[in-house]
Structure formats: structure tokens, C-alpha cells
Scaffold this active site. Structure first.
Site, short mmCIF file in Angstrom:
data_model
loop_
_atom_site.label_atom_id
_atom_site.label_comp_id
_atom_site.label_asym_id
_atom_site.label_seq_id
_atom_site.Cartn_x
_atom_site.Cartn_y
_atom_site.Cartn_z
CE LYS B 76 -10.22 -4.06 74.16
NZ LYS B 76 -8.87 -4.06 73.73
CB SER B 157 -8.87 0.03 73.05
OG SER B 157 -8.39 -1.48 72.81
CB SER B 181 -5.31 -2.02 73.17
OG SER B 181 -5.51 -1.21 72.45
#
EC number: 6.3.5.7
Lengths: 544, 512
Positions: B76, B157, B181
Site C-alpha cells: 500500500k 482504504s 481499511s
């Protein structure tokens, strides 16, 4: 108090302090407790405490109320939350050369608490008699500024590492005054902003950013600038003594914020003003006097005091406006989520306590009673505890019979101190071993060395001569003539050689005796014992 | 079962080589068009990965391969990677190249993983849809298979990380989970998303959103792979992260394998919290939840109702705490030392003392941050301000403690009101989110958006491990549906075991 008087009276004739008779009353009945129990509007004590008041021309009394916040950099190799070098006050290093990613708040960095900084705060806490909190917390204090990379300062807002403590000050007139310490908090120093090196830009140096600070916060217990000056010097001494900070104000290792207000006794406290950026205890005292004067003048004219931060201009001797408190940001304190609570093991505290040894006040008391020193002599010695220890060691070193304190003291407080002062050095940097010093003392004691030539020998050693005092004395041929027969004969020959002066002496002019002593000293180049010269001369002058 | 182990076996036996493996991964990502699902913000290529590929292949050739040798992994884009752009999907950091590796990146590299790219996300990890970033929305790989064929969100997210595993670009990826997330996008994309106990994986180099809630975690196709990755990442990091803890298990993977060998579903007690039965819950998910309970009971496992009474306060208190911390954590993005510097702010000296500086902060931050980030910074600033902290931040902290105690009593066996035996629960089962993936341009209002996190937030508040596992395809839309499993703090090994059991028991063949 004297300095307050000087500055206020000196600058404006209409200001004067209460007359000195009040001092006499004071010494008898003044007690610290009454002043510092938190009740500061104490009409009952008006007479007792009167020399801590300022009287204006109209005869009104004003009381000064001051609180002091001291920021002292921890003496540690590394910064508070990163492993970059704590260069403290070292000048001349390239800007931004001692900055880690953490200090510059690069994304993804996190603070790691440096245990040595905690240890220094504990030492400081113990030395002021404070309580070490077994659990304390870090908080974030937010404001935007170019030299604060995180956008917040990591500090201790609600539960600091040290609570309480006190400092007892001995004022110049002999009274004692206690200052209560509220707490000590550990926090980060900011970087430095430099505004005067570029016409349109501010420059930022982050070398200082993240260095550990101990913020030592007092209660508003100060009633005169003298007390503040004494407090700062005493605290500096204490920090150096326990080794938790080098505490040099000129170098910024110790900085001081002053909260100051004035009010008439038995009325509510006045609006307080903050004074910042003074670089010496002397400047702090002057700034307090100047600010007190300014506030009283305003109040007398019926004008309000504004809450503000002021600086001090040493050249004009006046304080000046820096910023108002109304524009102050909301710091939005909240617990630092990147750091767990700081839990301190009680056994660690005890280990530190034991390692600290004797505190200056205790040492002073002990050496006064042990060696029958005066308060003044003891104060001189403990100014640097290494000197006091050296003094104590020289009493017993290499001898069965202890040397007399009185015979040692002058050499330390006169010769060694003046050497240190003249050369702007410190005791731990001078060349004088305990062996050299005690041998030196013994040479004096046995009359091998006269005190006069002794001064020279000691001076040579301090300047770096590594030989033993006896070796130096012998090499220079400076040993005292201790052969009585030689001295006796010399005295006889001098008396015989000056019949005119002998007659003058015998006709009652005692002063002529000094002439004969002088002659002997000339002939022996000062290497003769004055007492022996006296004895032999009297023998030939009086017994005829 | 482990896909990573299988691929490694092929690499060892020279049936495939590292170069082809990486090449294939990149080809899939760029199939049709470059970075087609917009999973990546920064994507490496064969050229930039060349030396890593060679090195890994050498190790296979001489038999010194490490645990992730040559395996492509996606990270990420809020984990710092030395020399590789790390943007947090923000204009603020759009050109930011870190000078150091996050601990997570370092541990992966140390095991031979090949970081093929940095995945797209919601800006600064604030969001539940991966649509709020500066680099556009992530497209859910299931969009094409869905009945309506409309572009669906991947969740967020960590949407890019979830999507690239679901699309078979990589076998595993790394996400971060502050309020769901990892788990919510895992559910939307039909993969395993595991958020371990808070503090077990170092946050060093994970660009903070809300420090006390941020938890690194993993995506994979199955529980075995998740376990392998966790085994590599769970490690105390005393030099860099003060909130990092030492874990009770020497090796979580070993411990998980031991559970599999020695225990069965009959040894576990599952809890069903009635407090999660919210009105927003989709009927299909409710049905799935019920079916799993039936499956477990049929297989001999015990299921009991439990009570987590403070769940209903979790959402508002989370949004106060997370935004409070965010308002503080994001203060460092001032554009002075790094990050976006507004062009209008270069010469403000004529504005007087300090005014130029203030204006520069305003310009940099106004231009650098997106709407959602600004909204949260404002909310957090308000919650911490002098007049509000007592009513907002402090109250939320107290609620957090109560939520944490809810979990503790369930796992201790002191809080199962409908069950007189007060039985100790091992694993709680809930939906991961009230609905499945929604359409990318469905313009949910903020409150409806926040409700997506209602089931995942309590685990972050309590710091307990939790995982989303894919089980079914929606009959309505042919998109994945998942459930969430939660266990006691630091029982991550047991949670892996339970997840594996439930997947074996109830998952459709697509997810096995």
C-alpha cells in the site's frame, strides 16, 4: 534586594524601598512558610515582610509576584526521541548536520524515548527533593512554526515525570526563602530560526530540534529579583553538580521564562506578563526590576496591564513588547499516541538516588561541622563539588595525622581559585594531583618551603609543571634555610656590621628592627624562616 | 493449500523462473491498458526490478532461497519505500521519494519478496472506497463479472492492495487498517484480509493516520498465505516504534499449524453479537451469517449469543478519535521540508513578519490535501480544541475503554447474558460490512459512507485481531460477500485457525 533598590532608585528618583530598620525586624520574625503557603495577600505579615515590598513615591506598597520556568537541556549523547547527536551548545557545526529523519518529522518516523534523558530528569527531580512519578505521560502541544517540524511539540502536560520539590534560598540579608517547585516535565527543544542572514527569507537549523529539555516550573513564590537571581544560580549549580545539564545560559543550555505581576498587598493578584529571551541571571534580574517599575507606573496612572510576552533590551534597560497573549493559539493538548506511558521502576529511582551521592547543601553542612569552616568558606568549596572533595582528600591523604583545614583552605580559595578564574578554566582541567598538593602542604608545614616561595611553586605546578613540589623547590634552590647555626651566624654578622642602626634600636626606635630583618632576607633571598630570624636577631640586639 | 508455497515449489524445481513470474504479474496488471484497474500508484517494471529478479533467481539456483524469494508482493502506498515514491494517494506527497524503508518493506525484502508496486488507496487512508485519492478510483476486479457490469468500488482504504490480490496480480499484498481499511475491501473484493492485534507489526514507516488505531496487515487468497506473511511481519521493533510489542507466540505460523494438527471445530466456541444486527444490514449478508452459524453447529462447533453493548457508540467515538489523531499527525505536512509547495507561496516577504509563513502553510495545505482529508482535519481540530475536548475527545476515549471491556468480558466468559453458563467465547463472528461493493459513482453522503465501517471499527478501538474471509457470491449481483472473525487480543494464531475452519466449512468453491 540591593540590586532592585539600585536600579529602581537609580533610574527614577521617585522610587524607594522601605527603610532599612525593617530589616532588623525581618530577621527576627520572618518565616518562609508564611510567604509561601499559597496565601500571598498577607496583610498580617506586612511588617515582617516589608523589605520585599516596593514603595512608590506616594508611599504605597507594591508586591512583586514572580514565577520562573527554566528550560535546561539534558546532558545526553543523543536527542530525546531520536539517536542523532545532541550537540547542545556546540557552535560552528554545519546547520542541519545533526538531524535524523525523526527530528525533521519525515513521514513514517516515530519517536523512541531516550532512557538517558529520563535518567537526567530523575536526577534533577531527586536533587530538588521532588517526587518521581512512577507513571507519567507524554502529550502533544500543537502550533505551526517553521522550526517545529512535527507541527507539535512532544511534552508532558498532565502527568509530568517529577512533581513537587523546593529550593531554599539564603538571601543577602541572611533570611531564608523557600521556592516551591511545581513540577519538572520532559519535552523536545525546537529548531532555530535565523531571521537576519537573508533579506527576505528565514533560515531554519534543525540541529537543536528534538534535544531533550527539562522544564522546571516554580510556583509564583518569588517576591524580589534577588530571589530569582539566587534561584537560577543555585539551580545551575545543582544541575551541574548532579551532571544532568551543563546549564550554561550564554550557550542556551539553560533558558528562563519569567512570569511577573505586581499588586498592592491584600488585593487580588495583578495581570501577569511573560518575559523571555534573557541571556544571564543578571539580565533576568534587571528585566524584572524594569518590568516591575513599568507595571507599577502604569497602574499608578490607572492604566491596565496587558497580558503579553515581552523581551528585554539590555542597552536601554527596558522591556519591550513581543506579542500579545490574546493572539495565542489553542495548543490542543492531547495524549501522545505514539508513546506508551512512561513507567519508571522504583528500584531504578533508588539506584539513581544512591549514585547521586551528597547534595551540595548536605555537603556544605557536613564540611562546616566536620572541619569548623565558616559558612562562606564552605560555600566557596562546594561551588564545585570536585574541589570540595579534593579539599577533604587533602586532609587525610598520605598522612597519619590529619592536616589542618585552616592550613589547606587559603591555598585552595586564594591560589587555586584565582588561577582558575584568571585562566577561565575549571577545576577538572587544571594540573594538580592530590600527591603534589599534599606534599606541597607538608613542605610548608615542615618549614622546608616558606609560604612566600610556596606561592611560586604552586603556581608553577598549576601552570603544568609535573614534577613533585620538592623536586621543583630543590631544582630552583628555593628551600628554606633551616640550618640554625648558619642563620645564627648570619644574624650575628649583620648586627656587628651595622653599629649605627644597633644604637638607634637600643635607644628605643623599634622600627629599626625591620631593617635588620630586611637585611637577612636580602642575604638569604627570602629563604629563611621569619620566626627564626626574629629569635636570633633579638638575641644579638637585646642581649648586650 | 498455500499458494505461495506452491509457487516456491515450482521455482525450486525450475518449472518456472522468477523473471517469468514477475513478467506475468506485470502483464496481467497492464492487460488491456496500463494499470487497468488503477490498483497501483507506482508500478515497477522489468527494468527497475532487474537486479532483484536476478538475485532471487541466483538464490534458487544455489539453494539459499528465503521465505518469499522471488514472490511479487504489492505494498500500500502509505508504507515508505527507499527510493520508491510514496504518496499516500495525496497531491501533498505526489512526488515524495522516501529515504528509508518502512519496517514492513524491509522485512519483506529481507525474505526475498519482490515489491512490484505501491497500491492505490484513499488519500492518507481516510475512506472506505478507494475513490478519494489524488490518483483516481480503484476498480473492483469483480465489476466485470457482476450482473450489471458497472464499475464497483474495491472498498477502502486499502482498495488497491485488496483488488490486486483478487485480480490474481500478486499472491499477497500489504494494507493498513485503522477502522476496517483491510477487512472491508477484502470483503468487497473476495479475499482474506487480516488485521492482527495492535502493536504486533511495526508501524515504522507506515505514514500515520491515527496512531493508536493504525494496524499493518495482509491480503491473500487463503489463510495459509496470510499466516506465512504474518509470521514474517510480526516482530518487535524496539528501535523504531515504541508501540510495538513482543508477541506471545514464537512463530505464529507454527502455532497456527499446530492448531490445525491438534484441534478441530469442536474445540471452539463461537459468539454471535446481537448488537451487530443493524438496520442497514443487507438481507443476503444476514442470510450468510445465519448459514455459517448453521454450518458450524452442524459440524459440531458451539455457537452462543454474546453482547457487546457499547457497539452502538463505536462509530461516533471512532470518528472523533481517529480525526483528532489525524489532525495532529498530518500537521507535519506543511510543505516546508518535503511535500507540496504552492507556487504562490514562494515570495511572501512583503506581507510582514510571520504573515508570509502563515499564508504559505495555508496555501500548501489547501492545495495539497483533498476534500476528505481536510474534512477530517477540521473535525479532529474541533474535537481537540479547548472548548470541545472534554465533550468530544475525552468522552470518546472513555467509550473506547468500554468497548474494549465489552470484548474482554466476552472472551473471558463473563458477558453472555442470554447464556446462563457464561461460557468463554473463542471467536466472534459478524458481517464485515453491512453491504457488498457499491458502484464507484454512487455518491454516498458522508454519514452513509461512514456506516460502512460500523462492523469493523470496534476491533480497532479494542486493538483485537480480526479478519475478513470471503465466503459467497451475492445472488443479486454476483459480487463477493464476507464475514468478519474476531478473537481475543494476541490470539491471532487461534483466529487464523478459526478462519481456515470456517472457510473450509462454508466458502463457495471460488474462494477455496
Amino acid at each position: 534586594m540591593q540590586s532592585l533598590k539600585n536600579s529602581i532608585v537609580g533610574l527614577h528618583k521617585r522610587w524607594s524601598l522601605l527603610n532599612s530598620t525593617a530589616n532588623v525586624i525581618n530577621r527576627r520574625s520572618y518565616t518562609t512558610q508564611q510567604l509561601t503557603n499559597g496565601n500571598i495577600t498577607h496583610t498580617d505579615n506586612l511588617n515582617q515582610c516589608s523589605n520585599d515590598y516596593i514603595r512608590d513615591k506616594s508611599g504605597d506598597l507594591w508586591e512583586l509576584v514572580v514565577g520562573v520556568e527554566i528550560h535546561a537541556q539534558t546532558k545526553t549523547k543523543e536527542k530525546l526521541f531520536s539517536n542523532s547527536a545532541n550537540i547542545g551548545s556546540v557552535d560552528g557545526l554545519q546547520a542541519n548536520s545533526r538531524v535524523s529523519f525523526t527530528d525533521a518529522a519525515f513521514p513514517g518516523t516515530l519517536p523512541i524515548l531516550n532512557q538517558s534523558c529520563v535518567e537526567q530528569a530523575i536526577k534533577t527531580g531527586i536533587s530538588i527533593g521532588g517526587e518521581i512519578n512512577p507513571v507519567s505521560f507524554f502529550d502533544r502541544k500543537h502550533y505551526f512554526y517553521q522550526d517545529l517540524p512535527l507541527g507539535y511539540q512532544i511534552t508532558q502536560y498532565t502527568d509530568p515525570i517529577v512533581r513537587g520539590g523546593k529550593m531554599i534560598l539564603t538571601l543577602n540579608d541572611g533570611r531564608q526563602h523557600t521556592i516551591r517547585i511545581s513540577h519538572i516535565q520532559l519535552e523536545q527543544d525546537s529548531g532555530k530560526s535565523i531571521h537576519d542572514m537573508h533579506p527576505t527569507q528565514s533560515l531554519v537549523d534543525l540541529n537543536r530540534a528534538g534535544i531533550g529539555l527539562m522544564e522546571i516550573v516554580s510556583h509564583a513564590d518569588f517576591r524580589s529579583s534577588e530571589q530569582v537571581g539566587l534561584y537560577i544560580k543555585k539551580l545551575q549549580h545543582l544541575l551541574k553538580h548532579v551532571g544532568s545539564s551543563d546549564a550554561n545560559m550564554q550557550l542556551g543550555e539553560l533558558r528562563c521564562d519569567i512570569n511577573i505581576s505586581v499588586h498592592k498587598p491584600n488585593t487580588p493578584l495583578g495581570t501577569r506578563v511573560e518575559l523571555k529571551n534573557m541571556i544571564s541571571p543578571k539580565a533576568i534580574m534587571s528585566s524584572i526590576n524594569a518590568e516591575a517599575k513599568r507595571q507599577i507606573q502604569l497602574l499608578e496612572q490607572g492604566l491596565p496591564i496587558t497580558r503579553e510576552t515581552r523581551g528585554f533590551n539590555q542597552e536601554t534597560g527596558e522591556t519591550f513588547h513581543m506579542r500579545t497573549k490574546e493572539g495565542e493559539v489553542d495548543y490542543r493538548f492531547f495524549p501522545e499516541p505514539d508513546l506508551p506511558p512512561l513507567v519508571i521502576n522504583p528500584t531504578w529511582i533508588e539506584t539513581i538516588r544512591e549514585s547521586l551521592g551528597e547534595m551540595p547543601e548536605d555537603m556544605k553542612k557536613r564540611i562546616i561541622s566536620l572541619y569548623q569552616l565558616s559558612d562562606y568558606e564552605a560555600s566557596l568549596l562546594i561551588e564545585d563539588f570536585r574541589i570540595a572533595l579534593f579539599f577533604e582528600k587533602s586532609i587525610h591523604h598520605n598522612t597519619q595525622e590529619p592536616r589542618l583545614a585552616k592550613s589547606i583552605l587559603p591555598w585552595i580559595t586564594r591560589d587555586i581559585f584565582s588561577f582558575i578564574n584568571d585562566n577561565n578554566t575549571s577545576f577538572d582541567q587544571i594540573n594538580l594531583t592530590i600527591d603534589q598538593f599534599t606534599e606541597f602542604l607538608d613542605l610548608i608545614k615542615t618549614d622546608y618551603l616558606s609560604p612566600r616561595t610556596g606561592k611560586e611553586i604552586l603556581s608553577l605546578i598549576l601552570k603544568g609543571d609535573k614534577r613533585s613540589p620538592k623536586a621543583i623547590t630543590d631544582a630552583l634552590g628555593l628551600s628554606q634555610i633551616s640550618d640554625d647555626l648558619v642563620l645564627d651566624q648570619l644574624c650575628q654578622s649583620v648586627v656587628l656590621a651595622h653599629p649605627k642602626e644597633v644604637n638607634e634600636y637600643r635607644s628605643g626606635r623599634d622600627r629599626v628592627f625591620k631593617f635588620f630583618v630586611g637585611e637577612i632576607m636580602k642575604k638569604t633571598k627570602g629563604r629563611s624562616s621569619p620566626e627564626k630570624v626574629n629569635t636570633f636577631l633579638r638575641k644579638y640586639l637585646d642581649n648586650k | 493449500m498455500s499458494k505461495i508455497q506452491n509457487v516456491k515449489k515450482l521455482l525450486r524445481s525450475k518449472e518456472i523462473n522468477v523473471r517469468d513470474l514477475v513478467q506475468e504479474s506485470l502483464l496481467k496488471i497492464n492487460k488491456g491498458s496500463h494499470n487497468r484497474l488503477n490498483c497501483f500508484i507506482t508500478l515497477e517494471d522489468m527494468h527497475t526490478l532487474d537486479s532483484a529478479i536476478k538475485h532471487s533467481q541466483d538464490r534458487y539456483n544455489n539453494g539459499t532461497e528465503r521465505r518469499l524469494e522471488g514472490i511479487p508482493i504489492a505494498l500500500k502506498d502509505n508504507y515508505t519505500t527507499k527510493g520508491i515514491k510514496t504518496t499516500c494517494a495525496s497531491k501533498m506527497l505526489k512526488d515524495y521519494v522516501p529515504t528509508f524503508d518502512s519496517t514492513v518493506a524491509k522485512l519483506l525484502k529481507d525474505e526475498g519478496a519482490i515489491i512490484i508496486g505501491k497500491t492505490n488507496m484513499d488519500e492518507f487512508a481516510m475512506g472506505s472506497s478507494s475513490t478519494s485519492g489524488y490518483f483516481g478510483s480503484v476498480v473492483n476486479p469483480w465489476s466485470e463479472k457482476s450482473k450489471e457490469k458497472k464499475e464497483l468500488v474495491a472498498g477502502g482504504s486499502s482498495g488497491g492492495s485488496a483488488a490486486c490480490v483478487a485480480a490474481d496480480y500478486v499472491l499477497a499484498s500489504i494494507g493498513s487498517d485503522t477502522g476496517g481499511s483491510i477487512r472491508q475491501p477484502a470483503a468487497y473484493c473476495g479475499v482474506v484480509g487480516f488485521k492482527p492485534s495492535y502493536g504486533t507489526i511495526s508501524r515504522y514507516g507506515l505514514i500515520s493516520y491515527a496512531s493508536s488505531l493504525d494496524t499493518p496487515g495482509v491480503f491473500s487468497k487463503n489463510v495459509d498465505d496470510a499466516s506465512l506473511l504474518l509470521d514474517i511481519l510480526i516482530k518487535q521493533d524496539m528501535d523504531h516504534d515504541a508501540t510495538s510489542i513482543s508477541s506471545p507466540f514464537k512463530s505464529i505460523d507454527e502455532s497456527y499449524q499446530n492448531y490445525k494438527k491438534n484441534k478441530s471445530i469442536k474445540d471452539l466456541v463461537f459468539g454471535i453479537p446481537m448488537d451487530y444486527l443493524v438496520k442497514e444490514l443487507d438481507q443476503e449478508i444476514l442470510d450468510l451469517w445465519k448459514k455459517v452459524v448453521d454450518d458450524i453447529e452442524a459440524a459440531g462447533g458451539k455457537v452462543v449469543p454474546v453482547s457487546l453493548p457499547h457497539t452502538k457508540y463505536a462509530l461516533p467515538s471512532y470518528y472523533l478519535l481517529a480525526t483528532s489523531e489525524a489532525s495532529s499527525n498530518l500537521a507535519r505536512f506543511d510543505g516546508i521540508r518535503f511535500g507540496h509547495r504552492a507556487s504562490s507561496s514562494t515570495n511572501q516577504a512583503d506581507e510582514g513578519w510571520g504573515q508570509g509563513l502563515k499564508q504559505m502553510y495555508k496555501d500548501n495545505r489547501t492545495e495539497g490535501f483533498g476534500e476528505e482529508v481536510k474534512k477530517r482535519i477540521l473535525l479532529g481540530t474541533m474535537a481537540l480544541s479547548r472548548g470541545s475536548i472534554d465533550n468530544y475527545y475525552s468522552k470518546a476515549q472513555k467509550i473506547r475503554r468500554l468497548i474494549s471491556q465489552d470484548f474482554k468480558s466476552v472472551f473471558k466468559g463473563t458477558n453472555t447474558p442470554q447464556d446462563p453458563t457464561q461460557i468463554k467465547v473463542d471467536v466472534i463472528i459478524t458481517p464485515t460490512s453491512p453491504t457488498g461493493a457499491f458502484e464507484i459513482d454512487s455518491h454516498l453522503d458522508p454519514i452513509n459512507m461512514y456506516i460502512n465501517d460500523i462492523m469493523t471499527i470496534p476491533s480497532n478501538m479494542a486493538g483485537v485481531p480480526s479478519v475478513s474471509i470471503p465466503l459467497k457470491l451475492s445472488k443479486k449481483n454476483n459480487t463477493p460477500l464476507g464475514l468478519q472473525l474476531i478473537s481475543k487480543r494476541l490470539n491471532d494464531d487461534l483466529l487464523l485457525f478459526a478462519s481456515d475452519l470456517v472457510m473450509n466449512l462454508s466458502a463457495d468453491k471460488e474462494f477455496k
